[in-house]
Design a protein around this motif. Structure first.
Motif, mmCIF file in Angstrom:
data_model
loop_
_atom_site.group_PDB
_atom_site.id
_atom_site.type_symbol
_atom_site.label_atom_id
_atom_site.label_comp_id
_atom_site.label_asym_id
_atom_site.label_seq_id
_atom_site.Cartn_x
_atom_site.Cartn_y
_atom_site.Cartn_z
ATOM 1 N N GLY A 81 0.604 -0.800 -0.042
ATOM 2 C CA GLY A 81 0.551 -0.119 0.238
ATOM 3 C C GLY A 81 0.962 1.100 -0.175
ATOM 4 O O GLY A 81 -0.073 2.424 -0.108
ATOM 5 N N GLU A 82 2.189 1.199 0.400
ATOM 6 C CA GLU A 82 2.458 2.549 0.607
ATOM 7 C C GLU A 82 2.869 2.916 -1.439
ATOM 8 O O GLU A 82 3.840 1.990 -2.312
ATOM 9 C CB GLU A 82 4.203 1.859 0.939
ATOM 10 C CG GLU A 82 4.236 1.732 2.198
ATOM 11 C CD GLU A 82 5.515 1.842 3.659
ATOM 12 O OE1 GLU A 82 5.611 2.117 4.829
ATOM 13 O OE2 GLU A 82 6.808 0.964 2.546
ATOM 14 N N VAL A 83 3.265 3.775 -1.338
ATOM 15 C CA VAL A 83 3.497 4.866 -2.591
ATOM 16 C C VAL A 83 5.176 4.970 -2.896
ATOM 17 O O VAL A 83 5.684 6.515 -1.998
ATOM 18 C CB VAL A 83 2.662 5.981 -3.023
ATOM 19 C CG1 VAL A 83 2.733 6.538 -4.168
ATOM 20 C CG2 VAL A 83 1.095 5.214 -3.048
ATOM 21 N N TYR A 84 5.387 4.734 -3.773
ATOM 22 C CA TYR A 84 7.027 4.968 -3.714
ATOM 23 C C TYR A 84 7.388 5.806 -4.891
ATOM 24 O O TYR A 84 7.182 5.810 -6.299
ATOM 25 C CB TYR A 84 7.908 4.016 -3.900
ATOM 26 C CG TYR A 84 8.205 3.213 -2.486
ATOM 27 C CD1 TYR A 84 8.859 4.254 -1.876
ATOM 28 C CD2 TYR A 84 7.416 2.242 -2.573
ATOM 29 C CE1 TYR A 84 8.893 3.055 -0.233
ATOM 30 C CE2 TYR A 84 7.319 1.485 -1.077
ATOM 31 C CZ TYR A 84 8.562 1.938 -0.090
ATOM 32 O OH TYR A 84 7.982 1.300 1.220
ATOM 33 N N GLN A 85 8.020 6.715 -5.001
ATOM 34 C CA GLN A 85 9.136 7.763 -5.997
ATOM 35 C C GLN A 85 10.152 7.026 -7.314
ATOM 36 O O GLN A 85 11.179 7.673 -5.941
ATOM 37 C CB GLN A 85 8.943 9.218 -5.833
ATOM 38 C CG GLN A 85 7.813 9.844 -5.655
ATOM 39 C CD GLN A 85 7.134 10.682 -4.574
ATOM 40 O OE1 GLN A 85 8.111 11.010 -4.353
ATOM 41 N NE2 GLN A 85 5.957 11.596 -4.232
ATOM 42 N N VAL A 86 10.035 6.853 -7.777
ATOM 43 C CA VAL A 86 11.579 6.409 -7.891
ATOM 44 C C VAL A 86 12.025 6.853 -9.688
ATOM 45 O O VAL A 86 11.505 7.351 -10.288
ATOM 46 C CB VAL A 86 11.690 4.641 -8.295
ATOM 47 C CG1 VAL A 86 13.121 4.160 -8.813
ATOM 48 C CG2 VAL A 86 11.288 4.208 -7.174
ATOM 49 N N SER A 87 13.104 7.661 -9.254
ATOM 50 C CA SER A 87 13.657 7.589 -10.486
ATOM 51 C C SER A 87 15.197 8.000 -11.169
ATOM 52 O O SER A 87 16.212 7.280 -10.580
ATOM 53 C CB SER A 87 15.012 9.597 -10.131
ATOM 54 O OG SER A 87 13.725 10.160 -9.764
ATOM 55 N N LYS A 88 15.242 6.878 -12.296
ATOM 56 C CA LYS A 88 16.523 7.020 -12.958
ATOM 57 C C LYS A 88 16.488 7.026 -13.948
ATOM 58 O O LYS A 88 15.961 7.372 -15.830
ATOM 59 C CB LYS A 88 15.759 4.907 -13.107
ATOM 60 C CG LYS A 88 16.474 4.010 -12.672
ATOM 61 C CD LYS A 88 15.730 2.484 -13.423
ATOM 62 C CE LYS A 88 16.073 2.224 -14.787
ATOM 63 N NZ LYS A 88 15.883 0.874 -15.209
ATOM 64 N N GLY A 89 17.719 8.098 -14.300
ATOM 65 C CA GLY A 89 17.918 9.017 -15.474
ATOM 66 C C GLY A 89 16.556 10.434 -15.680
ATOM 67 O O GLY A 89 16.784 10.843 -14.440
ATOM 68 N N ILE A 90 16.308 9.879 -16.760
ATOM 69 C CA ILE A 90 15.145 10.942 -17.233
ATOM 70 C C ILE A 90 13.982 10.673 -16.187
ATOM 71 O O ILE A 90 12.806 11.014 -16.689
ATOM 72 C CB ILE A 90 14.920 11.329 -18.516
ATOM 73 C CG1 ILE A 90 14.695 10.725 -19.472
ATOM 74 C CG2 ILE A 90 16.080 12.312 -18.640
ATOM 75 C CD1 ILE A 90 14.426 10.718 -20.896
ATOM 76 N N GLU A 91 13.774 8.691 -16.326
ATOM 77 C CA GLU A 91 12.731 8.501 -16.217
ATOM 78 C C GLU A 91 11.908 8.373 -14.695
ATOM 79 O O GLU A 91 13.010 8.163 -13.168
ATOM 80 C CB GLU A 91 12.582 7.282 -17.165
ATOM 81 C CG GLU A 91 10.946 6.366 -16.646
ATOM 82 C CD GLU A 91 11.446 4.933 -17.293
ATOM 83 O OE1 GLU A 91 10.417 4.435 -17.496
ATOM 84 O OE2 GLU A 91 12.925 4.350 -17.354
ATOM 85 N N LYS A 92 10.814 9.056 -14.732
ATOM 86 C CA LYS A 92 10.295 9.451 -13.687
ATOM 87 C C LYS A 92 9.576 7.784 -12.718
ATOM 88 O O LYS A 92 8.349 8.363 -13.801
ATOM 89 C CB LYS A 92 10.063 10.652 -12.905
ATOM 90 C CG LYS A 92 11.287 10.990 -12.568
ATOM 91 C CD LYS A 92 11.091 12.519 -12.144
ATOM 92 C CE LYS A 92 12.615 13.649 -12.075
ATOM 93 N NZ LYS A 92 12.490 14.617 -12.589
ATOM 94 N N LYS A 93 8.515 7.072 -11.917
ATOM 95 C CA LYS A 93 7.912 6.273 -12.091
ATOM 96 C C LYS A 93 7.417 6.824 -10.389
ATOM 97 O O LYS A 93 8.439 6.991 -9.692
ATOM 98 C CB LYS A 93 8.747 5.415 -12.111
ATOM 99 C CG LYS A 93 8.995 4.778 -13.385
ATOM 100 C CD LYS A 93 8.440 2.933 -13.502
ATOM 101 C CE LYS A 93 8.637 2.419 -14.276
ATOM 102 N NZ LYS A 93 7.630 2.118 -15.536
ATOM 103 N N ILE A 94 6.161 6.288 -9.794
ATOM 104 C CA ILE A 94 5.803 5.862 -8.803
ATOM 105 C C ILE A 94 4.649 5.222 -8.712
ATOM 106 O O ILE A 94 3.884 5.091 -9.804
ATOM 107 C CB ILE A 94 4.762 7.964 -9.413
ATOM 108 C CG1 ILE A 94 5.302 9.766 -9.240
ATOM 109 C CG2 ILE A 94 3.604 7.538 -7.524
ATOM 110 C CD1 ILE A 94 4.352 10.414 -9.066
#
Length: 132
Positions: A50-63
């Motif tokens: 249930g936790e929400v993480y923000q992950v940045s990989k280069g120019i790509e950003k994912k939630i």
């Protein structure tokens, strides 16, 4: 929590195939590219459903939202079921690359571009990035 229920964030990101190796996931956490509620987290942080993480990989950003814990790396279709991608369409890599990077390709076997071809290409690229 028992020992089997605990799962580190670096291992989880590796298991759901966001990073190619676990050490890359660990380095991303240490560099502050993985966040929980806007706060940087350590690689040893425990993942909860249930936790929400923000992950940045280069120019790509994912939630991503954790749907199910994954202790081992699995095939891609199975890994996609372990999390929910909440990334807005505007922030996806495909969206950015479609609008920000010109696609300039020459046909195979046409040889080197002439001076005229190069000037036309420079005018095309220069016109894309100028402010109006």
């Amino acid at each position: 929590m028992t020992e089997i229920e605990k799962l580190r964030i670096d291992k989880y990101l590796w298991a759901i195939r966001l990073f190619k190796t676990r050490s890359l996931a660990t380095d991303a956490c240490k560099a502050g590219r993985v966040k929980l509620k806007g706060q940087n987290i350590k690689p040893s942080a425990i993942v909860k459903v249930g936790e929400v993480y923000q992950v940045s990989k280069g120019i790509e950003k994912k939630i991503i939202e954790v749907v199910e814990l994954s202790y081992n790396r699995t095939d891609s279709p199975t890994a996609l079921t372990k999390y929910k991608d909440l990334t807005p369409v505007e922030d996806t890599h495909a969206f950015k690359s479609m609008f920000h990077a010109p696609s300039l390709k020459r046909d195979r076997g046409t040889g080197r571009p002439t001076k005229k071809d190069r000037r036309e290409t420079d005018d095309l690229i220069g016109g894309m990035f100028e402010e109006e």
